[in-house]
Design a protein around this motif. Structure first.
Motif, PDB file in Angstrom:
ATOM      1  N   ILE A   1       0.865  -1.187   0.000  1.00 10.81           N
ATOM      2  CA  ILE A   1       0.000   0.000   0.000  1.00 10.81           C
ATOM      3  C   ILE A   1       0.901   1.237   0.000  1.00 10.81           C
ATOM      4  O   ILE A   1       1.764   1.388   0.862  1.00 10.81           O
ATOM      5  CB  ILE A   1      -0.936   0.022   1.223  1.00 10.81           C
ATOM      6  N   GLY A   2       0.700   2.111  -0.964  1.00 15.11           N
ATOM      7  CA  GLY A   2       1.604   3.244  -1.132  1.00 15.11           C
ATOM      8  C   GLY A   2       1.187   4.489  -0.379  1.00 15.11           C
ATOM      9  O   GLY A   2       2.005   5.365  -0.097  1.00 15.11           O
ATOM     10  N   MET A   3      -0.077   4.612  -0.090  1.00 19.61           N
ATOM     11  CA  MET A   3      -0.535   5.791   0.651  1.00 19.61           C
ATOM     12  C   MET A   3      -1.884   5.497   1.311  1.00 19.61           C
ATOM     13  O   MET A   3      -2.631   4.636   0.845  1.00 19.61           O
ATOM     14  CB  MET A   3      -0.652   7.013  -0.260  1.00 19.61           C
ATOM     15  N   LEU A   4      -2.162   6.261   2.356  1.00 19.57           N
ATOM     16  CA  LEU A   4      -3.388   6.044   3.135  1.00 19.57           C
ATOM     17  C   LEU A   4      -4.138   7.353   3.319  1.00 19.57           C
ATOM     18  O   LEU A   4      -3.527   8.399   3.544  1.00 19.57           O
ATOM     19  CB  LEU A   4      -3.036   5.523   4.536  1.00 19.57           C
ATOM     20  N   GLU A   5      -5.447   7.261   3.220  1.00 19.12           N
ATOM     21  CA  GLU A   5      -6.311   8.346   3.702  1.00 19.12           C
ATOM     22  C   GLU A   5      -7.250   7.686   4.695  1.00 19.12           C
ATOM     23  O   GLU A   5      -8.156   6.948   4.314  1.00 19.12           O
ATOM     24  CB  GLU A   5      -7.113   8.954   2.536  1.00 19.12           C
TER      25      GLU A   5
ATOM     26  N   GLN B   1       7.543   6.058   4.552  1.00 16.35           N
ATOM     27  CA  GLN B   1       7.357   4.881   3.708  1.00 16.35           C
ATOM     28  C   GLN B   1       5.914   4.727   3.241  1.00 16.35           C
ATOM     29  O   GLN B   1       5.656   4.403   2.089  1.00 16.35           O
ATOM     30  CB  GLN B   1       7.804   3.637   4.467  1.00 16.35           C
ATOM     31  N   VAL B   2       4.961   4.970   4.158  1.00 15.31           N
ATOM     32  CA  VAL B   2       3.539   4.930   3.780  1.00 15.31           C
ATOM     33  C   VAL B   2       2.883   6.228   4.238  1.00 15.31           C
ATOM     34  O   VAL B   2       2.364   6.312   5.350  1.00 15.31           O
ATOM     35  CB  VAL B   2       2.808   3.713   4.392  1.00 15.31           C
ATOM     36  N   PRO B   3       2.925   7.248   3.377  1.00 14.34           N
ATOM     37  CA  PRO B   3       2.338   8.532   3.792  1.00 14.34           C
ATOM     38  C   PRO B   3       0.846   8.380   4.119  1.00 14.34           C
ATOM     39  O   PRO B   3       0.113   7.708   3.396  1.00 14.34           O
ATOM     40  CB  PRO B   3       2.544   9.432   2.576  1.00 14.34           C
TER      41      PRO B   3
ATOM     42  N   VAL C   1       3.026  12.091  -3.307  1.00 13.87           N
ATOM     43  CA  VAL C   1       3.528  10.886  -2.656  1.00 13.87           C
ATOM     44  C   VAL C   1       4.391  10.159  -3.692  1.00 13.87           C
ATOM     45  O   VAL C   1       4.036  10.126  -4.871  1.00 13.87           O
ATOM     46  CB  VAL C   1       2.323  10.001  -2.247  1.00 13.87           C
ATOM     47  N   LYS C   2       5.516   9.588  -3.230  1.00 20.09           N
ATOM     48  CA  LYS C   2       6.377   8.955  -4.241  1.00 20.09           C
ATOM     49  C   LYS C   2       5.804   7.632  -4.756  1.00 20.09           C
ATOM     50  O   LYS C   2       5.640   6.675  -4.018  1.00 20.09           O
ATOM     51  CB  LYS C   2       7.812   8.815  -3.740  1.00 20.09           C
TER      52      LYS C   2
ATOM     53  N   PRO D   1       3.015   5.866  -5.656  1.00 19.22           N
ATOM     54  CA  PRO D   1       2.171   4.851  -5.025  1.00 19.22           C
ATOM     55  C   PRO D   1       1.538   3.964  -6.096  1.00 19.22           C
ATOM     56  O   PRO D   1       1.088   4.450  -7.128  1.00 19.22           O
ATOM     57  CB  PRO D   1       1.105   5.681  -4.320  1.00 19.22           C
ATOM     58  N   LYS D   2       1.536   2.659  -5.877  1.00 23.04           N
ATOM     59  CA  LYS D   2       0.827   1.779  -6.811  1.00 23.04           C
ATOM     60  C   LYS D   2      -0.617   1.623  -6.387  1.00 23.04           C
ATOM     61  O   LYS D   2      -1.522   1.616  -7.207  1.00 23.04           O
ATOM     62  CB  LYS D   2       1.529   0.422  -6.878  1.00 23.04           C
ATOM     63  N   LEU D   3      -0.776   1.514  -5.063  1.00 20.96           N
ATOM     64  CA  LEU D   3      -2.126   1.370  -4.519  1.00 20.96           C
ATOM     65  C   LEU D   3      -2.334   2.388  -3.412  1.00 20.96           C
ATOM     66  O   LEU D   3      -1.426   2.666  -2.626  1.00 20.96           O
ATOM     67  CB  LEU D   3      -2.316  -0.037  -3.932  1.00 20.96           C
ATOM     68  N   GLY D   4      -3.536   2.922  -3.374  1.00 19.07           N
ATOM     69  CA  GLY D   4      -3.887   3.805  -2.270  1.00 19.07           C
ATOM     70  C   GLY D   4      -5.118   3.258  -1.550  1.00 19.07           C
ATOM     71  O   GLY D   4      -5.978   2.644  -2.180  1.00 19.07           O
ATOM     72  N   LEU D   5      -5.159   3.484  -0.257  1.00 19.13           N
ATOM     73  CA  LEU D   5      -6.271   2.950   0.541  1.00 19.13           C
ATOM     74  C   LEU D   5      -7.006   4.071   1.256  1.00 19.13           C
ATOM     75  O   LEU D   5      -6.378   4.985   1.795  1.00 19.13           O
ATOM     76  CB  LEU D   5      -5.723   1.937   1.560  1.00 19.13           C
ATOM     77  N   THR D   6      -8.334   4.001   1.239  1.00 21.54           N
ATOM     78  CA  THR D   6      -9.127   4.941   2.048  1.00 21.54           C
ATOM     79  C   THR D   6      -9.866   4.158   3.113  1.00 21.54           C
ATOM     80  O   THR D   6     -10.211   2.989   2.922  1.00 21.54           O
ATOM     81  CB  THR D   6     -10.168   5.713   1.215  1.00 21.54           C
TER      82      THR D   6
END
Lengths: 401, 488
Positions: free
Chosen positions: A290-294, A332-334, A373-374, A376-381
């Motif tokens: 997971i590359g980023m989180l909201e 690593q995971v913004p 964000v550098k 990200p392949k996948l982002g999660l909400t």
């Protein structure tokens, strides 16, 4: 055998209003603001939208019940419009409705909107209302949202034997990071960098949460238009498309509230929804993939426990990761690159779609360099509606083709 | 034999030093310095006559079988409801059957003893059934008044019956006359009082000796054979004069609790009787007298059973459980004597949906949950489907009484945003002893009193007041229990 939603739907366009204290604007103005951006981005016309869902939580303020408000604001031509309400997951619920409609083959193009006008309540915080029904109102304490989420902190401290001071440090860093990110975002409600000492020394709202542990209460709207990958490719032949990789909802069974087994600081809804979402998206190692989180940082402590429930941090280790900068914009995971509920703001029904909007925009590299964000392949909400012991959790994962 | 089987006094935890009142209001009425010694007991912001009667009643019936009670009487001059039976709410809080007689006694400060007499008569007539008489008052005096100084808040309860009698009822004598030393019209918050000298010299000084003389004559009693003569009179001078007139020995005079609690109105003679029973010995005769538009006098003889009666200090313990209320303004706000801005959050809709409350009355009034007959899991509020995920039995529930068992703290917070006249709102999660969990308000405490895992007891309190509809709604709250070291 059910196959899930993975890769069956693409996001054709999105829009998001400026969040904040929009004293001069009605819900209809906020909706229009998101719509204009969204329809232009999608590159279609109003008549192409075949069905719509609108997420909204506190219908008493401004939009009322039913689907009419959205339909008559945009003068949608007698298409099906459904208002959905599932606490803070309402925006994601609207998105889920539109995605399922397209994935089922019932429609080609569907719209999901979320809107909330909170600054007509007349006082700070969310309005007091019997959110769990009439009987519960008679049996439950004189509580507010910050108080009920604050309970996570006392339970966490007990469960892990961690001193409250150490937890407070992590909570402070969470809010500091969101303010750093929000300050760069022209659509965010709170756009001021603040120091960690300002946060730590802010007056208590509900022990151990202080003023800066609480998110903004805002007005805002967000919107998405979705279609099938085939139609998307046809409409936007030269563009990368953002695909829906998973959509999951988990709702409290009542055990957290009345059964003695729950530890009070790890949310079974988030754990289960995350597990199902990773499986649906084919993610096996979330911390790496997971590359980023909201996430739903209604209060700093919610973000902290969510990092563990999403299996990004190990149980009891979120404070350590937080303090190491793992979730900072350059980490690593913004987490909350747009400022999160904390600073972007939290118009309840819009929040889920606002998060999806951020992931969508990041994946399409639409933001200035400083906010990106550098790769990200996948982002999660992640939304957590209700309260820790009685809630609706929604998770979406999005990625490029 | 019919008589008292159990007793209890309840004094709310907060005490207002009368000099604190004088410091605030002495400029206005310097004469109140005469009344400015000792402390007055002050009901917490979530207490009233109903909750205090329930608290006394719970303590009184703790070791008794709820099934034995056939009647519950509640006496007060400050009952929260003119219509909606106050006694029935108290009975609900005590977890009693609905197949009982209930009645409110009101209108006079002697209503407490009249309720006790009615209970005794009920027990005498039914042979074997028990009756409970509770009294409580929470009277207000205007700021700067003598009444404000002397009135205290509190309640008392007596269980009467014919088995396990600790003090046998021997007879009574009553006087009822329209002596209007003070009155409170149906729409008034405060008393209107006639001249104090008249009240003292014609009221107390004539009526109390008259009723005592009357009962002595009726039963051929000599005052000297009484172990205690118990009567309320908040004028120390008049009290001295009456004692002298009656020729009472110092050991016959029962302390009137004025220094520790104040005059608790309809509960006061019963509170003093309960205090007298703490130290009474078998064979002793106790005479209790009330005062208010006349007098009731009741005669009791203590039996040998009292020596085996558990936890006898049921008033002095309450006297000792106290904490100073340092702010006179807080007192005014708790009693709604001073308008306070609690914010618009406090204006949100509080309509009580009575049909909802009716369906769940056992859960609300009696804190009754359910226990799964299949797996034994206790749960609250009552469930039809067992919450235990490994069980899930449907409609295999039996009632589970949770109020008496207490519980322990799972989590807590102190909330400054919640609308209350006593911020911060303190609440959290509580596990019931024997299973089950609920989110609850905490009361009679500050944040520092709470720790995860700490024990709590449950207390019946005001949940909210709906001023628009003049309605008070009650529910249970958790009170952190201080671990008391033996002999400490």
């Amino acid at each position: 055998m059910a196959e899930g939603i993975r890769d069956k739907v693409v996001v054709l366009g999105m829009g998001c209003s400026v969040f904040g204290e929009r004293w001069e604007d009605d819900s209809s103005d906020l909706i229009l603001e998101a719509y204009l951006e969204c329809i232009e981005d999608a590159g279609i016309e109003k008549k192409d939208i075949q069905a719509a869902w609108v997420g909204n939580h506190i219908d008493e303020v401004n939009i009322g019940k039913g689907g009419c408000y959205l339909a008559s604001t945009l003068h949608l031509p007698y298409i099906p419009v459904t208002r959905v309400e599932n606490f803070c997951a309402s925006g994601t619920e609207a998105f889920r409705g539109a995605c399922y409609a397209v994935a089922s083959g019932a429609y080609d193009i569907a719209m999901a909107a979320g809107v909330e006008k909170l600054k007509d309540v007349g006082y700070g915080g969310l309005p007091d209302s019997p959110i769990f029904g009439q009987l519960y109102r008679l049996l439950s304490p004189n509580a507010t949202a910050p108080g009920m989420f604050a309970l996570l902190a006392t339970a966490y401290s007990t469960h892990y034997g961690m001193p409250m001071e150490k937890i407070k440090e992590a909570l402070t860093h969470i809010s500091w990071k969101s303010h750093q990110n929000g300050a760069m975002n022209p659509r965010a409600h709170l756009r001021k960098e603040i120091s960690e000492s300002q946060i730590a020394d802010s007056p208590f709202i509900a022990y151990p949460l202080g003023l800066f542990d609480c998110c903004g209460v805002s007005d805002g709207a967000a919107m998405a238009i979705v279609t099938t990958p085939e139609i998307g490719a046809k409409l936007k032949p030269n563009q990368e498309l953002v695909r829906v990789k998973s959509l999951q909802i988990s709702v409290s069974s009542g055990e957290e509230l009345i059964y003695n087994k729950w530890n009070g600081c790890s949310l079974p809804t988030t754990r289960l929804a995350a597990e199902l979402a990773y499986r649906e998206a084919g993610v096996t190692s979330p911390r790496e993939e997971i590359g980023m989180l909201e996430v739903h940082d209604c209060f700093s402590v919610t973000e902290m426990v969510t990092m563990e429930d999403l299996q990004i941090s190990l149980p009891g280790k979120a404070p350590e990761d937080i303090m190491s900068g793992f979730y900072d914009l350059d980490g690593q995971v913004p987490c909350q690159p747009d400022g999160g509920l904390k600073c972007f703001g939290h118009p309840i029904g819009a929040s889920g779609l606002r998060m999806i909007y951020e992931i969508y925009s990041q994946l399409l590299r639409r933001w200035p360099e400083e906010r990106l964000v550098k790769e990200p392949k996948l982002g999660l909400t992640h939304n957590l509606g209700g309260v820790p012991f009685q809630n609706v959790c929604s998770i979406s994962i999005l990625g490029l083709d | 034999m019919v008589g008292i089987c159990s007793y209890a006094g309840y004094i709310p935890r907060y005490r207002l030093d009368r000099m604190t009142v004088f410091s605030a209001m002495g400029w206005f009425n310097p004469a109140t310095i005469m009344n400015a010694s000792g402390e007055k007991a002050v009901a917490n912001f979530d207490e009233d006559s109903i909750t205090m009667a329930a608290a006394a009643g719970l303590k009184c019936t703790k070791d008794l079988d709820a099934e034995q009670f056939g009647a519950v009487y509640f006496a007060s001059t400050t009952a929260p409801f003119k219509e909606r039976q106050n006694a029935t709410i108290v009975a609900g809080a005590l977890g009693l059957n609905e197949e009982i007689r209930a009645a409110d006694f009101a209108g006079s400060l002697k209503s407490g003893t009249t309720a006790l007499l009615a209970a005794i008569e009920y027990a005498a007539m039914t042979e074997g059934e028990m009756a409970l008489a509770c009294a409580a008052d929470c009277r207000l005096g205007r700021a700067g008044s003598v009444q404000e100084m002397v009135f205290g808040d509190g309640g008392a309860a007596f269980a009467v019956g014919s088995a396990g009698v600790i003090a046998e009822y021997k007879g009574s004598y009553s006087i009822s006359c329209d002596f209007v030393d003070h009155l409170r019209g149906a729409n008034s918050k405060y008393d209107r009082q006639w001249e104090e000298r008249w009240i003292r010299d014609v009221g107390y000084d004539r009526l109390i000796p008259q009723v005592i003389g009357g009962i002595c004559k009726k039963y051929g009693l000599q005052l000297a054979e009484l172990a205690k003569v118990i009567y309320p009179c908040y004028y120390p001078g008049a009290r001295k004069k009456i004692n002298h007139k009656l020729g009472l020995r110092p050991d016959q005079v029962q302390d009137d609790l004025m220094m520790d609690a104040g005059d608790t109105g309809s509960a006061h003679p019963l509170m003093m009787l309960a205090a007298a029973l703490e130290t009474a010995s078998p064979g002793e005769k106790l005479l209790v007298v009330s005062y208010g538009n006349g007098c009731d006098a009741l005669l009791f003889e203590v039996t040998a059973v009292i020596e085996k009666f558990p936890n006898r200090n049921r008033v002095s313990d309450a006297v000792k459980n106290n904490i100073e209320l340092a702010s006179y303004l807080k007192y005014l706000i708790w009693r709604e004597m001073l308008p306070v801005e609690i914010g618009m959050r406090g204006e949100e809709e509080k309509l009580t949906r009575w049909s909802v409350a009716w369906r769940s009355r056992k859960a609300i009034l009696s804190l009754q949950g359910t226990r799964c007959r299949q797996c034994g899991t206790q749960q609250y509020p009552p469930q039809r489907i067992c919450v235990n995920p490994d069980c899930g039995a449907i409609d295999h529930m039996e009632p589970a009484a949770l109020a008496a068992g207490g519980g322990k703290i799972v989590s807590f917070t102190s909330d400054l945003l919640a609308a209350t006249t006593n911020p911060p709102a303190i609440y959290g999660t509580v596990d019931f002893s024997g299973g089950g969990r609920n989110m609850m308000d905490f009361t009679d405490c500050v944040l520092e009193d709470l720790k995860v895992g700490g024990p709590v007891s449950f207390t019946f309190r005001i949940k909210y007041i709906d001023p628009r509809r003049d309605t008070t709604f009650y529910f249970w709250k958790a009170v952190p229990v201080k671990e008391v070291t033996e002999g400490g």
